[in-house]
Design a protein around this motif. Structure first.
Motif, PDB file in Angstrom:
ATOM      1  N   LEU A 151       0.875  -0.885   0.573  1.00 26.89           N
ATOM      2  CA  LEU A 151      -0.101  -0.268   0.138  1.00 26.89           C
ATOM      3  C   LEU A 151       0.951   0.977   0.126  1.00 26.89           C
ATOM      4  O   LEU A 151       0.438   1.910  -0.656  1.00 26.89           O
ATOM      5  N   TYR A 152       1.836   1.243   0.548  1.00 30.85           N
ATOM      6  CA  TYR A 152       3.177   2.686   0.834  1.00 30.85           C
ATOM      7  C   TYR A 152       3.804   2.310  -0.292  1.00 30.85           C
ATOM      8  O   TYR A 152       5.136   2.912  -0.034  1.00 30.85           O
ATOM      9  N   GLN A 153       3.597   1.757  -1.074  1.00 30.19           N
ATOM     10  CA  GLN A 153       5.287   1.551  -1.994  1.00 30.19           C
ATOM     11  C   GLN A 153       5.338   2.040  -3.167  1.00 30.19           C
ATOM     12  O   GLN A 153       3.715   2.629  -4.112  1.00 30.19           O
ATOM     13  N   ILE A 154       6.125   2.923  -3.786  1.00 31.08           N
ATOM     14  CA  ILE A 154       5.781   4.199  -4.595  1.00 31.08           C
ATOM     15  C   ILE A 154       6.874   3.798  -5.776  1.00 31.08           C
ATOM     16  O   ILE A 154       8.560   3.440  -5.538  1.00 31.08           O
ATOM     17  N   SER A 155       6.466   3.943  -6.413  1.00 31.34           N
ATOM     18  CA  SER A 155       7.318   2.907  -8.433  1.00 31.34           C
ATOM     19  C   SER A 155       7.544   4.510  -8.792  1.00 31.34           C
ATOM     20  O   SER A 155       6.912   4.976  -9.338  1.00 31.34           O
ATOM     21  N   GLY A 156       8.786   5.045  -8.714  1.00 26.92           N
ATOM     22  CA  GLY A 156       9.818   5.480  -9.630  1.00 26.92           C
ATOM     23  C   GLY A 156       9.308   7.629  -8.494  1.00 26.92           C
ATOM     24  O   GLY A 156      10.140   7.479  -8.145  1.00 26.92           O
ATOM     25  N   SER A 157       7.807   7.460  -8.560  1.00 22.51           N
ATOM     26  CA  SER A 157       8.049   9.253  -7.381  1.00 22.51           C
ATOM     27  C   SER A 157       6.465   8.718  -7.561  1.00 22.51           C
ATOM     28  O   SER A 157       5.909   7.996  -7.640  1.00 22.51           O
ATOM     29  N   MET A 158       5.713   9.600  -6.153  1.00 23.10           N
ATOM     30  CA  MET A 158       4.426   9.495  -6.327  1.00 23.10           C
ATOM     31  C   MET A 158       3.698   9.658  -8.017  1.00 23.10           C
ATOM     32  O   MET A 158       2.657   9.466  -8.072  1.00 23.10           O
ATOM     33  N   ASN A 159       3.840  10.787  -8.705  1.00 20.42           N
ATOM     34  CA  ASN A 159       3.410  11.474  -9.240  1.00 20.42           C
ATOM     35  C   ASN A 159       2.929   9.886 -10.467  1.00 20.42           C
ATOM     36  O   ASN A 159       2.092   9.415 -11.256  1.00 20.42           O
ATOM     37  N   ARG A 214      -3.490   9.627   6.870  1.00 18.59           N
ATOM     38  CA  ARG A 214      -1.849   9.316   7.199  1.00 18.59           C
ATOM     39  C   ARG A 214      -0.717  10.586   6.782  1.00 18.59           C
ATOM     40  O   ARG A 214       0.514  10.949   7.508  1.00 18.59           O
ATOM     41  N   GLY A 215      -1.364  11.045   5.447  1.00 13.90           N
ATOM     42  CA  GLY A 215      -0.204  11.663   4.900  1.00 13.90           C
ATOM     43  C   GLY A 215      -0.416  11.574   3.449  1.00 13.90           C
ATOM     44  O   GLY A 215       0.335  11.142   3.332  1.00 13.90           O
ATOM     45  N   MET A 216      -1.270  12.272   2.981  1.00 15.76           N
ATOM     46  CA  MET A 216      -1.655  12.058   1.427  1.00 15.76           C
ATOM     47  C   MET A 216       0.191  12.223   0.410  1.00 15.76           C
ATOM     48  O   MET A 216      -0.635  11.361  -0.574  1.00 15.76           O
ATOM     49  N   ASP A 217       0.774  12.859   0.440  1.00 11.78           N
ATOM     50  CA  ASP A 217       1.708  13.480  -1.106  1.00 11.78           C
ATOM     51  C   ASP A 217       2.855  13.251  -0.555  1.00 11.78           C
ATOM     52  O   ASP A 217       2.918  14.401   0.344  1.00 11.78           O
ATOM     53  N   PRO A 218       4.372  13.108  -0.119  1.00 14.80           N
ATOM     54  CA  PRO A 218       5.511  13.643   0.385  1.00 14.80           C
ATOM     55  C   PRO A 218       5.749  14.833  -1.281  1.00 14.80           C
ATOM     56  O   PRO A 218       7.053  15.481  -0.958  1.00 14.80           O
ATOM     57  N   GLU A 219       4.866  14.707  -2.841  1.00  7.57           N
ATOM     58  CA  GLU A 219       6.095  15.275  -3.239  1.00  7.57           C
ATOM     59  C   GLU A 219       5.187  17.017  -3.552  1.00  7.57           C
ATOM     60  O   GLU A 219       3.385  17.072  -3.939  1.00  7.57           O
ATOM     61  N   ILE A 220       5.045  18.089  -2.633  1.00  9.21           N
ATOM     62  CA  ILE A 220       4.627  18.586  -2.325  1.00  9.21           C
ATOM     63  C   ILE A 220       5.412  19.892  -3.538  1.00  9.21           C
ATOM     64  O   ILE A 220       6.416  20.777  -3.628  1.00  9.21           O
ATOM     65  N   PRO A 222       4.817  22.269  -6.930  1.00  5.08           N
ATOM     66  CA  PRO A 222       4.669  23.446  -8.328  1.00  5.08           C
ATOM     67  C   PRO A 222       3.911  22.718  -9.566  1.00  5.08           C
ATOM     68  O   PRO A 222       3.412  22.857 -10.341  1.00  5.08           O
ATOM     69  N   GLY A 223       4.534  21.679  -9.989  1.00  2.00           N
ATOM     70  CA  GLY A 223       4.570  20.593 -11.565  1.00  2.00           C
ATOM     71  C   GLY A 223       3.713  19.383 -11.294  1.00  2.00           C
ATOM     72  O   GLY A 223       2.599  19.393 -11.574  1.00  2.00           O
ATOM     73  N   TYR A 224       4.096  18.428  -9.940  1.00  2.84           N
ATOM     74  CA  TYR A 224       4.320  16.732 -10.067  1.00  2.84           C
ATOM     75  C   TYR A 224       2.531  16.948  -9.559  1.00  2.84           C
ATOM     76  O   TYR A 224       2.119  15.742 -10.037  1.00  2.84           O
ATOM     77  N   ILE A 225       1.818  18.122  -9.205  1.00  5.37           N
ATOM     78  CA  ILE A 225       0.870  17.713  -8.995  1.00  5.37           C
ATOM     79  C   ILE A 225      -0.274  17.262 -10.054  1.00  5.37           C
ATOM     80  O   ILE A 225      -1.547  16.969  -9.792  1.00  5.37           O
ATOM     81  N   SER A 226      -0.364  17.807 -11.234  1.00 11.03           N
ATOM     82  CA  SER A 226      -0.992  17.751 -11.960  1.00 11.03           C
ATOM     83  C   SER A 226      -0.833  16.288 -12.256  1.00 11.03           C
ATOM     84  O   SER A 226      -2.124  15.904 -13.099  1.00 11.03           O
ATOM     85  N   VAL A 227       0.132  15.642 -12.743  1.00  5.69           N
ATOM     86  CA  VAL A 227      -0.222  13.931 -12.610  1.00  5.69           C
ATOM     87  C   VAL A 227      -0.153  13.149 -12.192  1.00  5.69           C
ATOM     88  O   VAL A 227      -1.358  12.183 -12.389  1.00  5.69           O
ATOM     89  N   THR A 228      -0.598  13.645 -10.747  1.00  7.76           N
ATOM     90  CA  THR A 228      -0.949  13.293  -9.985  1.00  7.76           C
ATOM     91  C   THR A 228      -2.499  13.281 -10.494  1.00  7.76           C
ATOM     92  O   THR A 228      -3.619  12.198 -10.071  1.00  7.76           O
ATOM     93  N   LEU A 229      -3.213  14.199 -10.050  1.00  6.56           N
ATOM     94  CA  LEU A 229      -4.416  14.845 -10.798  1.00  6.56           C
ATOM     95  C   LEU A 229      -5.225  14.447 -11.614  1.00  6.56           C
ATOM     96  O   LEU A 229      -5.844  13.699 -11.666  1.00  6.56           O
ATOM     97  N   LEU A 394      14.060   9.890  -1.284  1.00  8.15           N
ATOM     98  CA  LEU A 394      13.893  11.262  -2.326  1.00  8.15           C
ATOM     99  C   LEU A 394      12.713  11.958  -2.418  1.00  8.15           C
ATOM    100  O   LEU A 394      13.270  13.058  -2.576  1.00  8.15           O
ATOM    101  N   LEU A 395      12.221  11.954  -2.319  1.00  5.19           N
ATOM    102  CA  LEU A 395      10.320  12.263  -2.646  1.00  5.19           C
ATOM    103  C   LEU A 395      10.926  13.294  -1.638  1.00  5.19           C
ATOM    104  O   LEU A 395      10.138  14.361  -2.588  1.00  5.19           O
ATOM    105  N   ILE A 396      11.102  13.256  -0.923  1.00  5.62           N
ATOM    106  CA  ILE A 396      10.617  14.017   0.526  1.00  5.62           C
ATOM    107  C   ILE A 396      12.201  15.237   0.490  1.00  5.62           C
ATOM    108  O   ILE A 396      11.895  16.731   1.230  1.00  5.62           O
TER     109      ILE A 396
END
Length: 622
Positions: A151-159, A214-220, A222-229, A394-396
């Motif tokens: 559940l908490y495994q991230i491949s590459g980065s969050m986006n 628990r805390g939604m995203d380590p990528e705070i 200005p850009g990567y949020i758009s891919v997540t959304l 590295l994400l944070i």
């Protein structure tokens, strides 16, 4: 699927202005993208999807355009038609690199009713083949398990991770429905599409619940949020499971609300991550959130980009109805308030199939703090400076940005980073800070040998009104923004002469931005911001700062903020304190503030509140 069409009709009968902006934006894709480009993700796919979604009822779309869209989609079976194609030896297939970012739109070709209804069989088969080739070796049934490790495994980065996992779920949904629920034999792991679908459906519902709690995203960022959304909008609108759609809908509102509470017009201040040392740091024109705030709150009133990025298309087509509490948070004046939150931070890092994979661990050992006023947003985050270099993902840790933005202009800002702003990527682990209200202490992390130099950067308005550093300012650097509404003060604790700083104005940015380098990159700096209306004059603000305590004794640095809080930070990396108490990294709630909060850490029931007192409860139980 009919979600997009039905949602759009609902929007037309409700918040018509937002629906109209969405329709206009889809039209903008048709008018500005080039279907003859060799770039499948940025031009061809969004043009095709927008054109087919609009149909010939739109005055700009002709039957010839519909035919062109189908022809270009059919071209996906021919890699020679597109750039950035490479053989991916790991999977024994062709990995269409320019099609990777197009996957969210390729899913619309087979799952969105208005789009799929105007495609030819050849176009659908080509889109289907791209999806099949992508998932065949990359989607492993065991990765969709419900264990904490998965559940908490991230491949590459969050986006990247959200793009891939949403693609895995929706592709499995499509293929299992093509074969009466038994699923085509398209997966190398031997499981059917139906089995993959069931596993990812359970996984994604639980994952959204856990991350929200628990805390939604380590990528705070200005850009990567758009891919997540973009991925979340696909889950909301294309999933046949109403629980998936509901979880994604609420998660979108949480993302937008969390962003809104510490931003102006979609430009965020405070502690940020994955902000590259280039225009991302100093140029708000490259930020993505203003496009979403335009769509859902008409702020800014004009779409901020001449040609919209591909990631906006799903939001423009979506049936998502932004709650008024969220749009009010984007637009209403909120006064002065503090906000604190926990974010995923700790974790392990391995290389798997040539890509970085992270597994998040709890507790997070990270505290993000922001102080917001009607004139500025200031903040950063604190992590365990004595932990080993492998403690945090590295994400944070990478490409951190801490400081302030002001409301008078989206270009007006003061912030700290490590490394030159001409470098695009940082070293591992950079900064840590402690703050309360308008004051903060900030330093380069102790545990990271070889971290790039520390610097502070001021936009050209702050550069223009700079006072000091010299003996008359006690070697503080004072300044104010272009409309004089925000005063700032910066000082390094070792600065006993002007020579401690190197000030240059030839860096990138707007006008003549000011770059402040420090003789000792391990110094601890104070940054204070204040509303000009709280002081009789700029001189009065300077006098108040000089009268405050900023001192060093051994390894301990003490700063008394203008609000009367005592911040202590240590050169040996010991845990900082606020008013004599440890600055706890793992606060008892996930979100704590006037406008976003929950009752306890790990509670999946989260409240958003707007300045008028209206509340929105987001219950991620299902």
């Amino acid at each position: 699927m009919t979600g997009c069409l039905i949602g759009f009709l609902i929007l037309l009968s409700g918040p018509c202005e937002a629906a109209s902006r969405g329709y206009d934006l889809v039209e903008k894709f048709h008018l500005t993208k080039n279907p003859d480009s060799t770039d499948a993700s940025s031009h061809v796919t969004p043009w095709c999807v927008a054109t087919l979604w609009l149909g010939t009822n739109n005055i700009h779309v002709t039957p010839t355009d519909i035919g062109k869209a189908n022809q270009r989609l059919d071209d996906f079976d021919n890699p020679a038609m597109f750039s950035q194609i490479s053989e991916d030896a790991r999977y024994g297939d062709q990995c269409y690199l320019s099609l990777y970012w197009a996957l969210p739109d390729i899913l619309k070709v087979v799952l969105d009713t208005p789009v799929a209804g105007r495609t030819t069989l050849d176009a659908r088969v080509s889109a289907r083949n791209v999806l099949k080739n992508f998932v065949a070796y990359r989607d492993n049934y065991t990765d969709a398990a419900l264990s904490d490790e998965k559940l908490y495994q991230i491949s590459g980065s969050m986006n990247h991770d959200w793009l891939r996992k949403s693609t895995f779920l929706l592709t499995a949904q499509h293929f299992k429905n093509l074969n009466d629920g038994t699923g085509w034999n398209i997966y190398a792991d031997g499981y059917t599409a139906a089995q993959h679908y069931d596993a990812w459906r359970a996984h994604i519902k639980e994952r959204i619940k856990k991350l929200a709690a628990r805390g939604m995203d380590p990528e705070i960022s200005p850009g990567y949020i758009s891919v997540t959304l973009e991925a979340l909008f696909n889950l909301r609108d294309l999933s046949e499971d109403p629980e998936i759609s509901s979880q994604a809908d609420k998660f979108i509102s949480l993302y937008l609300g969390d962003y809104a509470i510490d931003s102006f017009h979609g430009i965020r201040g405070g502690g940020l991550t994955r902000v590259y040392k280039d225009s991302w740091a100093y140029n708000p024109d490259v930020h993505y959130m203003p496009g979403f705030t335009h769509l859902f709150a008409n702020d800014p009133a004009t779409f901020p980009k001449a040609s919209p990025d591909r990631t906006y298309l799903g939001a423009a087509m979506s049936g998502y109805s932004c709650p008024s509490v969220v749009s009010n948070l984007m637009t209403q004046t909120k006064g002065s308030y503090a906000h604190t939150s926990r974010r995923p931070a700790r974790g392990t890092h391995i290389i798997k199939d040539g890509d970085p994979w992270y597994t998040l661990k709890w507790p997070a050992d990270m505290r993000r703090f922001t102080y917001c006023t009607s004139n500025y947003v200031l903040g950063g985050f604190s992590i365990n400076d004595q932990a080993s270099s492998t403690n945090y993902t590295l994400l944070i840790s990478q490409n951190q940005w801490m400081g302030l933005v002001t409301s008078c202009s989206i270009y007006s800002r003061v912030y700290f980073q490590c490394g030159s702003p001409t470098n695009t990527v940082s070293g591992y682990r950079e900064l840590t800070a402690i703050g309360s209200k308008g004051g903060m202490l900030i330093k380069r992390q102790k545990m990271v040998p070889g971290t790039p130099d520390l610097f502070c950067w001021m936009s050209d308005d702050f550069r223009t009104y700079r006072v000091g550093p010299d003996s008359t300012t006690d070697y503080w650097i004072f300044s104010k923004n272009m409309d004089g509404s925000v005063y700032v003060a910066v000082k390094a604790i070792e600065a006993t002469s002007a020579g401690f700083y190197s000030l240059t104005t030839d860096g990138p940015g707007y006008g003549d931005p000011l770059k402040i380098d420090f003789s000792d990159d391990n110094t601890i700096c104070a940054l204070e911001a204040a509303k000009a209306s709280d002081y009789a004059s700029f001189s009065a603000f300077q006098a108040a700062i000089k009268a405050s305590t900023f001192s060093k004794s051994g390894t301990e640095v003490t700063y008394s903020t203008l609000a009367g809080d005592v911040l202590k930070m240590y050169t040996d990396g010991a845990m900082p304190t606020l008013n004599g108490a440890n600055f706890g990294l793992n606060i008892s709630v996930t979100y704590s503030g006037n406008y976003l909060y929950n009752s306890t850490y790990d509670s999946p029931v989260i409240t958003l509140e707007d300045p008028s007192g209206n509340t929105l409860s987001l219950d991620f139980n299902y």
